[in-house]
Design an enzyme around this catalytic site. Structure first.
Site, mmCIF file in Angstrom:
data_model
loop_
_atom_site.group_PDB
_atom_site.id
_atom_site.type_symbol
_atom_site.label_atom_id
_atom_site.label_comp_id
_atom_site.label_asym_id
_atom_site.label_seq_id
_atom_site.Cartn_x
_atom_site.Cartn_y
_atom_site.Cartn_z
ATOM 1 N N ARG A 26 2.455 -25.613 -3.025
ATOM 2 C CA ARG A 26 3.506 -26.054 -3.953
ATOM 3 C C ARG A 26 4.438 -24.928 -4.360
ATOM 4 O O ARG A 26 5.515 -25.174 -4.906
ATOM 5 C CB ARG A 26 2.901 -26.755 -5.181
ATOM 6 C CG ARG A 26 2.021 -25.871 -6.023
ATOM 7 C CD ARG A 26 1.360 -26.656 -7.142
ATOM 8 N NE ARG A 26 2.318 -27.121 -8.132
ATOM 9 C CZ ARG A 26 2.903 -26.328 -9.024
ATOM 10 N NH1 ARG A 26 2.640 -25.026 -9.053
ATOM 11 N NH2 ARG A 26 3.773 -26.817 -9.905
ATOM 12 N N PRO A 79 -18.735 -18.569 -4.425
ATOM 13 C CA PRO A 79 -18.753 -18.225 -5.851
ATOM 14 C C PRO A 79 -18.773 -16.707 -6.084
ATOM 15 O O PRO A 79 -18.586 -16.260 -7.213
ATOM 16 C CB PRO A 79 -20.064 -18.852 -6.363
ATOM 17 C CG PRO A 79 -20.538 -19.756 -5.297
ATOM 18 C CD PRO A 79 -19.954 -19.289 -4.005
HETATM 19 CL CL1 6GU Z 1 -15.069 -20.990 -3.558
HETATM 20 N N1 6GU Z 1 -17.485 -22.048 -3.574
HETATM 21 C C1 6GU Z 1 -18.566 -22.532 -4.183
HETATM 22 N N2 6GU Z 1 -19.597 -22.949 -3.460
HETATM 23 N N3 6GU Z 1 -18.680 -22.611 -5.513
HETATM 24 C C2 6GU Z 1 -17.641 -22.190 -6.224
HETATM 25 C C3 6GU Z 1 -16.483 -21.674 -5.637
HETATM 26 C C4 6GU Z 1 -16.444 -21.612 -4.288
HETATM 27 N N4 6GU Z 1 -15.637 -21.326 -6.625
HETATM 28 C C5 6GU Z 1 -16.259 -21.619 -7.752
HETATM 29 N N5 6GU Z 1 -17.461 -22.122 -7.523
#
Ligand code: 6GU
Length: 241
Positions: A166, A100
């Site tokens: 894609r 995130p």
């Molecule tokens: Cl790439 N990982 C996690 N754990 N949460 C997320 C994310 C990634 N992208 C948005 N939320």
């Protein structure tokens, strides 16, 4: 730019079973069968060397949750890429960490990866964290897929893989299919209709039945603009990043 080589996507995860079958449908399945993309799943646990095969451990400094250990991930990258120094990666090789904390993944980034990479290694983080030395030494790009927290990077790896594959040349049925996608020109896609013309009293807009392609194009552009203005007005005022 013309792509001559297959794109290889290697996904490192502590949950390899997560990926059984997800890439076996539709466009991704076809691209695999056509030799346009190769997708491999690696179990991070298989790169552990300790008795308990530990992939994570408690964070230095204390606090909740567990942190993915650096060692198995370094060993995996070393096996897959022949080095664990970012500077020595071959041209067109990217190591993507999904957390995130990353840059939010956008259509323009999918296009860039589809056009310019030959080998992508994706590391699925856990939401509590990944030892930062992975980021410092191995990772070329840290991506998030949006402003919400997932329990792991696995769904994000699926999303990013799909968005890239894609767009590979010849992955879609017709070369032009991706041109009108949402986000390609900072616009959401226009509404679509198919048979029947009268569905429970709800009619297909007359212009779409007119056969006047200029008018149809104008209508679609107008509807795309209206939809974008209503749902995602910020798209109209910025470059696609
Ligand atoms: Cl790439 N990982 C996690 N754990 N949460 C997320 C994310 C990634 N992208 C948005 N939320």
């Amino acid at each position: 730019m013309i792509r001559f080589t297959i794109l290889k996507i290697d996904i490192l995860t502590i949950f390899p079973e997560f990926f059984t079958e997800v890439f076996d449908f539709g466009i991704i399945r076809r691209a695999k069968l056509a030799g346009i993309v190769e997708i491999n799943i690696y179990d991070i646990r298989s790169f552990t060397t300790d008795k308990h095969r530990m992939t994570d451990d408690r964070p230095f400094g204390g606090g909740d949750g567990m942190v993915l250990k650096a060692e198995p991930i370094f060993r995996a990258i070393e096996q897959i890429l022949g080095t664990c120094e970012r500077e020595k990666y071959a041209d067109g090789t990217k190591v993507v960490l999904l957390t995130p904390q990353g840059r939010v993944f956008k259509q323009a980034m999918a296009k860039e990866f589809a056009d310019e990479t030959r080998h992508i290694v994706m590391i699925c983080g856990r939401y509590e964290g990944v030892d930062e030395r992975v980021n410092e030494m191995l990772v070329t790009d840290e991506f998030s897929i949006g402003d919400y927290v997932l329990s792991g990077g696995e769904p994000a790896a699926i999303v990013v893989t799909d968005a890239i594959v894609r767009l590979l040349p010849n992955a879609l049925g017709s070369e032009t299919s991706a041109v009108n996608d949402s986000f390609t020109e900072n616009l959401l896609d226009c509404p679509h209709y198919t048979q029947p013309r009268d569905f429970r009293g709800m009619l297909v807009p007359d212009v779409l039945l007119s056969g006047n392609h200029a008018e149809i194009e104008k209508w679609r552009k107008q509807k795309a603009l209206e939809k974008t203005q209503k749902i995602r007005p910020e798209l109209l005022n910025k470059e696609n990043g």
